[in-house]
Design an enzyme around this catalytic site. Structure first.
Site, short mmCIF file in Angstrom:
data_model
loop_
_atom_site.label_atom_id
_atom_site.label_comp_id
_atom_site.label_asym_id
_atom_site.label_seq_id
_atom_site.Cartn_x
_atom_site.Cartn_y
_atom_site.Cartn_z
N HIS A 201 -14.83 4.98 23.03
CA HIS A 201 -13.77 5.96 23.27
C HIS A 201 -13.89 7.21 22.40
CE1 HIS A 201 -12.06 3.39 26.23
NE2 HIS A 201 -12.24 2.38 25.40
N TYR B 24 -6.86 7.25 19.59
CA TYR B 24 -7.70 6.13 19.14
C TYR B 24 -9.19 6.56 19.08
CZ TYR B 24 -10.45 1.84 19.74
OH TYR B 24 -11.39 0.86 19.61
P1 NAI Z 1 -7.89 -6.46 17.35
O1 NAI Z 1 -6.74 -5.55 17.58
O2 NAI Z 1 -7.91 -7.78 18.01
O3 NAI Z 1 -8.08 -6.69 15.79
C1 NAI Z 1 -7.88 -5.68 14.82
C2 NAI Z 1 -7.43 -6.34 13.53
O4 NAI Z 1 -7.20 -5.31 12.56
C3 NAI Z 1 -6.10 -7.11 13.69
O5 NAI Z 1 -6.24 -8.45 13.25
C4 NAI Z 1 -5.12 -6.33 12.85
O6 NAI Z 1 -4.14 -7.15 12.20
C5 NAI Z 1 -6.04 -5.66 11.83
N1 NAI Z 1 -5.42 -4.44 11.29
C6 NAI Z 1 -4.84 -3.44 12.00
N2 NAI Z 1 -4.33 -2.53 11.17
C7 NAI Z 1 -4.60 -2.96 9.90
C8 NAI Z 1 -4.30 -2.44 8.62
N3 NAI Z 1 -3.61 -1.30 8.45
N4 NAI Z 1 -4.72 -3.14 7.54
C9 NAI Z 1 -5.40 -4.31 7.69
N5 NAI Z 1 -5.70 -4.85 8.88
C10 NAI Z 1 -5.30 -4.17 9.99
O7 NAI Z 1 -9.19 -5.61 17.74
P2 NAI Z 1 -10.65 -6.14 18.09
O8 NAI Z 1 -10.82 -6.17 19.54
O9 NAI Z 1 -10.92 -7.35 17.30
O10 NAI Z 1 -11.52 -4.92 17.55
C11 NAI Z 1 -12.02 -4.91 16.23
C12 NAI Z 1 -12.59 -3.52 15.92
O11 NAI Z 1 -13.61 -3.20 16.85
C13 NAI Z 1 -11.56 -2.40 16.02
O12 NAI Z 1 -11.87 -1.44 15.02
C14 NAI Z 1 -11.79 -1.83 17.38
O13 NAI Z 1 -11.39 -0.48 17.45
C15 NAI Z 1 -13.30 -1.98 17.51
N6 NAI Z 1 -13.72 -2.09 18.89
C16 NAI Z 1 -13.51 -3.26 19.58
C17 NAI Z 1 -13.94 -3.37 20.87
C18 NAI Z 1 -13.83 -4.67 21.61
O14 NAI Z 1 -14.33 -4.75 22.72
N7 NAI Z 1 -13.22 -5.71 21.05
C19 NAI Z 1 -14.54 -2.24 21.58
C20 NAI Z 1 -14.71 -1.05 20.78
C21 NAI Z 1 -14.32 -1.01 19.48
C1 15L Z 2 -12.10 -0.45 22.81
O1 15L Z 2 -12.39 0.40 21.97
C2 15L Z 2 -11.02 -1.45 22.59
O2 15L Z 2 -10.87 -1.76 21.20
C3 15L Z 2 -11.24 -2.73 23.36
O3 15L Z 2 -10.06 -3.51 23.31
C4 15L Z 2 -11.62 -2.44 24.82
O4 15L Z 2 -10.51 -1.92 25.47
C5 15L Z 2 -12.80 -1.49 24.89
O5 15L Z 2 -12.66 -0.37 24.04
C6 15L Z 2 -13.11 -0.96 26.30
O6 15L Z 2 -13.40 0.22 26.43
O7 15L Z 2 -13.08 -1.77 27.23
#
Ligand code: NAI
Ligand code: 15L
Length: 269
Positions: A111, A138
């Site tokens: 994104h 974001y």
């Molecule tokens: P998620 O939302 O499941 O996990 C994020 C974690 O960060 C949560 O456990 C939350 O409690 C913690 N968090 C949020 N704000 C915080 C703060 N101020 N201090 C400490 N901890 C905090 O997201 P997900 O899917 O696990 O993604 C992980 C990372 O990867 C994120 O940075 C996301 O932007 C990035 N990402 C994920 C993608 C995916 O497909 N899962 C795609 C693109 C990027």
């Molecule tokens: C992201 O950056 C989000 O963290 C993840 O939850 C998905 O939505 C992913 O992009 C996506 O583009 O599918």
């Protein structure tokens, strides 16, 4: 750089953090965990906000590298994104600099370039140096994180691999995801490559599996030693039967960022 052993995993309670807690130890890493909410089954995890610099400093002390996943991971209000993703990432880099941590793997996102038109037909794959076109606050915060990483490399010699992750979930759940999916196992392969490759300075790569319908250029990730083994194609027939092919005239389908580009909803988080 000697091979890292002890890794701080921020965002350890989240979806990707949970997957990486399962998968990264098989590469020989000892994981230290950090999240603002408790991490299930991990009483030793540090439970603190990224704004808590004292807790962060203690958490990063002595680690060989950091995998920085903690963030608001979807669109939200600017204030919440500012706190967690922009200021939070700054606090992490400052704590790492103060404690001499040499390498960070930063979870960037597709994104950051979400308003880039997706390739159609014989169009070339999207290169990593395509201009930034964030689709949300974001996505903007992920561009900030990439620039912060560049600054800390140029100014302080701290290395980062910024991984513009597509969608890392157990299975792709939409037709768009067929192009950007990263299997959790490939995610762990890529993070391991990003943690161990020599001389990365600040390198930005896309993160996905070797999908038949891939939209972007994975050569940067491969240059780190990443060898993806998965492809979303086995999921294609079912998803297309349920959802139909992507219509390039539909703005929801026209850009890398998909539905994030259309008056994005304020997802609850
Ligand atoms: P998620 O939302 O499941 O996990 C994020 C974690 O960060 C949560 O456990 C939350 O409690 C913690 N968090 C949020 N704000 C915080 C703060 N101020 N201090 C400490 N901890 C905090 O997201 P997900 O899917 O696990 O993604 C992980 C990372 O990867 C994120 O940075 C996301 O932007 C990035 N990402 C994920 C993608 C995916 O497909 N899962 C795609 C693109 C990027
Ligand atoms: C992201 O950056 C989000 O963290 C993840 O939850 C998905 O939505 C992913 O992009 C996506 O583009 O599918």
């Amino acid at each position: 750089m000697p091979a890292p052993r002890t890794i701080l995993l921020t965002g350890a309670a989240g979806g990707l953090g949970t997957l990486m807690r399962e998968l990264l130890p098989q590469y020989g890493y000892d994981l230290r965990l950090f999240d603002v909410v408790p991490v299930e089954g991990a009483p030793d995890a540090v439970v603190a906000d990224l704004a808590d610099r004292a807790a962060l400093r203690e958490a990063v002390r002595g680690v060989d590298a950091i995998v920085h996943l903690a963030a608001i991971s979807l669109e939200s209000s600017f204030e919440r994104i500012l706190h967690a993703n922009i200021e939070g990432t700054y606090h992490l880099y400052e704590a790492a600099r103060e404690e001499g941590v040499p390498r960070i793997v930063f979870a960037s996102s597709n994104h950051a370039v979400g308003f880039t038109p997706r390739p159609i037909g014989d169009d070339p794959l999207i290169p990593v140096d395509t201009p930034r076109r964030p689709d949300t606050f974001y996505g903007l915060s992920k561009g900030f994180g990439e620039d912060l990483a560049q600054l800390y490399w140029d100014l302080h010699g701290m290395e980062t691999v910024s991984v513009r992750i597509g969608s890392c979930f157990r299975e792709p759940t939409s037709v768009r995801m067929l192009s950007i999916w990263m299997s959790p196992e490939d995610g762990a392969r890529l993070f391991h490559a990003a943690l161990t490759a020599e001389g990365v300075g600040h390198t930005v790569v896309y993160g996905s599996s070797a999908n038949t319908r891939l939209w972007w250029d994975l050569s940067g990730a491969r240059a780190l030693g990443y060898e993806p083994r998965d492809d979303s194609e086995p999921f294609a027939a079912k998803l297309i039967a349920e959802q139909g092919e992507l219509d390039p005239a539909d703005p929801d389908h026209a850009y890398l960022g998909g539905h994030f580009t259309t008056h994005p909803p304020m997802w609850p988080h």
